[in-house]
Design an enzyme around this catalytic site. Structure first.
Site, PDB file in Angstrom:
ATOM      1  N   HIS A 278       0.944  -1.382  -0.019  1.00  5.88           N
ATOM      2  CA  HIS A 278      -0.137   0.026   0.093  1.00  5.88           C
ATOM      3  C   HIS A 278       0.969   1.306  -0.072  1.00  5.88           C
ATOM      4  O   HIS A 278       0.580   2.274   0.465  1.00  5.88           O
ATOM      5  CB  HIS A 278      -0.865   0.028   1.175  1.00  5.88           C
ATOM      6  CG  HIS A 278      -1.629  -1.114   1.463  1.00  5.88           C
ATOM      7  ND1 HIS A 278      -2.887  -1.339   0.830  1.00  5.88           N
ATOM      8  CD2 HIS A 278      -1.386  -2.251   2.170  1.00  5.88           C
ATOM      9  CE1 HIS A 278      -3.153  -2.708   1.165  1.00  5.88           C
ATOM     10  NE2 HIS A 278      -2.414  -3.302   2.043  1.00  5.88           N
TER      11      HIS A 278
ATOM     12  N   SER B  86      14.193  19.654 -16.359  1.00  2.76           N
ATOM     13  CA  SER B  86      13.120  20.307 -16.927  1.00  2.76           C
ATOM     14  C   SER B  86      13.629  21.571 -17.478  1.00  2.76           C
ATOM     15  O   SER B  86      14.646  22.105 -17.494  1.00  2.76           O
ATOM     16  CB  SER B  86      12.516  21.163 -15.412  1.00  2.76           C
ATOM     17  OG  SER B  86      11.619  22.349 -15.771  1.00  2.76           O
TER      18      SER B  86
END
Ligand code: ARG
Length: 513
Positions: free
Chosen positions: A179, A298
């Site tokens: 999880h 980026s």
């Protein structure tokens, strides 16, 4: 390596049956050597043509033609002189290339037209005792074998990369999650082997599919067989198929082999997507560092190093899934025996195979070149009291019912402050006295508890078969290596069989020309 979605080759790209990539077909008027004028022109001509997309099976088509012509001559259906002239024309057509084919509805018609242009009407004997239906099915299977072996080989290389990196990290402890919450410590080797096992099944599925692809439909004709005394075994042999696709209606109509190949690819792509997602998440925490070659940055944020390659691997898993959907949707409800819908079936498999093969290669490169920071991983391995299960296991092994042990450790976990990773011995002892009415030392000595609280020891305890303890992983790595050797041999055997058949066909052709 290019990302196919950004740089489609106009001539190869999907959708070119509309004629967009093939002006000759779209603009054509007048008959070819094959069809009478009545069926030759009209606004739908380009719409019907698959010539541009058929570039993928151009070489396969020539081989299928050669095997068919050799068989026709051997059976006395055509004479040797005509066979020689046709085989000679085929060599010339191959040398000229797909781009030089005359306009036609598809590659099969174009090649036949080109043969007739070179040989004259006798060239029209090439299409004796067959149909484009068995022909195209044979071409697809012929080409698909090569692509399947290439993608299977790429999966073997990826597994080799996983095993190699795992071998270096059998003792590198890292956090394991369920999880996405810290669960139990494991090792980098155990983690990587989990994907090796998955990809090994992908190799197996691809090779399994290969063996069903590797049957020859040739000689099935349109679907209903032929009155000519064809030798289907012989063409199968010359084309390197392991046997014939028996029932002539099934042989020319079925594309179920495309479904299983595309399904195997979608499954593989999904495995890769999971691996990619993990590495993306780990990279965000500094638990793994991707090499610069497998990262991007980026355009505005100069500090950024992004795992773009793996994001594309994750994204591309959608291509294969879409392909599987497209293919099944195309095939669903088609009546026996042949319908033109089938002309649009192959593209789903080709696109999936190209996309997924590249993904496998990029994933292998990213895995091979990534760095696993041993100390950071060890420090992170104990986060969130990930050793709790190991402590409960220790108490249970010492005789406490597991449910009680679970409760003791859970109580102790409740006492942890936000910065603390694990309770100390004293806390566990106090909780034990509280819940069980006896001190911890009644069950287990202090040293064993303290070991179990330490991630490295916690991992070492879990030495069950297939578990993360270094000895268990070392054994698993041996098994993985053995399986890799077996799969490498299975691949080589199939590659050799194809090469041997190609050589045999070559020498048969040579004997005529
Ligand atoms: N280009 C066709 C295909 O890919 C070949 C078979 C055409 N057969 C026919 N009966 N129209 O399926």
């Amino acid at each position: 390596m290019t990302d196919g979605e950004e740089t489609p080759d106009a001539d190869e790209s999907a959708g070119d049956e509309s004629g967009a990539g093939d002006g000759t077909a779209a603009n054509a008027t007048g008959g070819t050597a094959i069809r009478r004028d009545r069926f030759s022109g009209g606004p739908a001509r380009g719409f019907m043509s698959s010539l541009a997309a058929d570039r993928r099976i151009f070489a396969a088509d020539l081989q299928v033609d050669r095997a068919h012509v050799v068989m026709l001559a051997e059976q006395g259906i055509i004479d040797d002189e005509n066979a020689a002239a046709i085989l000679d024309a085929l060599a010339d057509i191959e040398a000229a290339g797909h781009g030089e084919l005359p306009e036609a509805e598809d590659v099969h018609e174009a090649v036949e037209t080109a043969v007739i242009q070179r040989v004259g009407p006798e060239g029209g004997r090439m299409h004796t005792a067959r149909s484009r239906n068995d022909e195209v099915a044979t071409c697809i299977r012929y080409r698909l074998r090569e692509d399947l072996l290439a993608v299977a080989e790429a999966t073997v290389a990826l597994r080799e990369a996983l095993v190699e990196v795992a071998s270096e990290h059998a003792e590198t402890v890292m956090p394991g999650y369920t999880h996405l919450q810290p669960a139990q410590p494991t090792t980098v080797a155990h983690y990587l082997c989990s994907y090796e096992g998955g990809v090994a099944r992908d190799t197996e599925r691809l090779l399994d599919a290969y063996d069903r692809v590797n049957r020859s439909p040739l000689g099935a004709a349109a679907f209903a067989g032929t009155p000519f005394d064809v030798d289907r075994e012989r063409t199968a042999e010359l084309l390197g198929f392991a046997g014939v696709a028996e029932n002539s209606m099934d042989a020319s109509a079925t594309r179920d082999f495309l479904v299983e190949v595309t399904a195997a690819l979608a499954n593989l792509a999904t495995t890769l997507s999971g691996l990619a997602e993990d590495v993306i998440v780990m990279a965000s925490k500094g638990h793994v560092e991707l090499a610069d070659e497998y990262s991007s940055t980026s355009s505005i944020m100069p500090q950024k190093k992004n795992p773009d390659t793996l994001e594309l691997v994750r994204g591309r898993s959608g291509d294969a899934t879409a392909g599987l959907n497209g293919l099944l949707t195309n095939l669903k409800g088609q009546p026996r025996a042949y319908n033109r819908d089938l002309q649009r079936a192959g593209r789903h498999a080709w696109d999936a195979i190209d996309s997924v093969t590249e993904s496998v290669e990029v994933a292998a490169g990213a895995v091979t070149t990534a760095e696993w920071p041993v100390e950071t991983l060890r420090d992170a391995a104990g986060e969130g009291f990930s050793t709790a299960t190991g402590v409960a296991d220790l108490l249970a092994m010492a005789g406490m019912p597991f449910r009680t042990a679970h409760e003791v450790v859970a109580e102790a976990a409740e006492t942890l402050g936000p910065e603390e990773n694990a309770p100390d011995y004293e806390t566990l002892d106090a909780v034990c006295a509280d819940i069980v009415g006896e001190p911890l030392s009644q069950f287990v000595d202090r040293e064993a508890v303290e070991d179990a609280l330490y991630p490295v020891q916690s991992v070492a305890m879990r030495d069950s078969r297939g578990g993360p303890a270094p000895e268990a992983v070392t054994e698993a790595l041996d098994t993985a290596q053995q399986r890799l050797d077996d799969d490498g041999a299975a691949l080589a055997e199939r590659q050799d069989a194809l090469a041997a058949a190609a050589a045999e066909l070559d020498s048969e052709v040579e004997s005529y020309v």
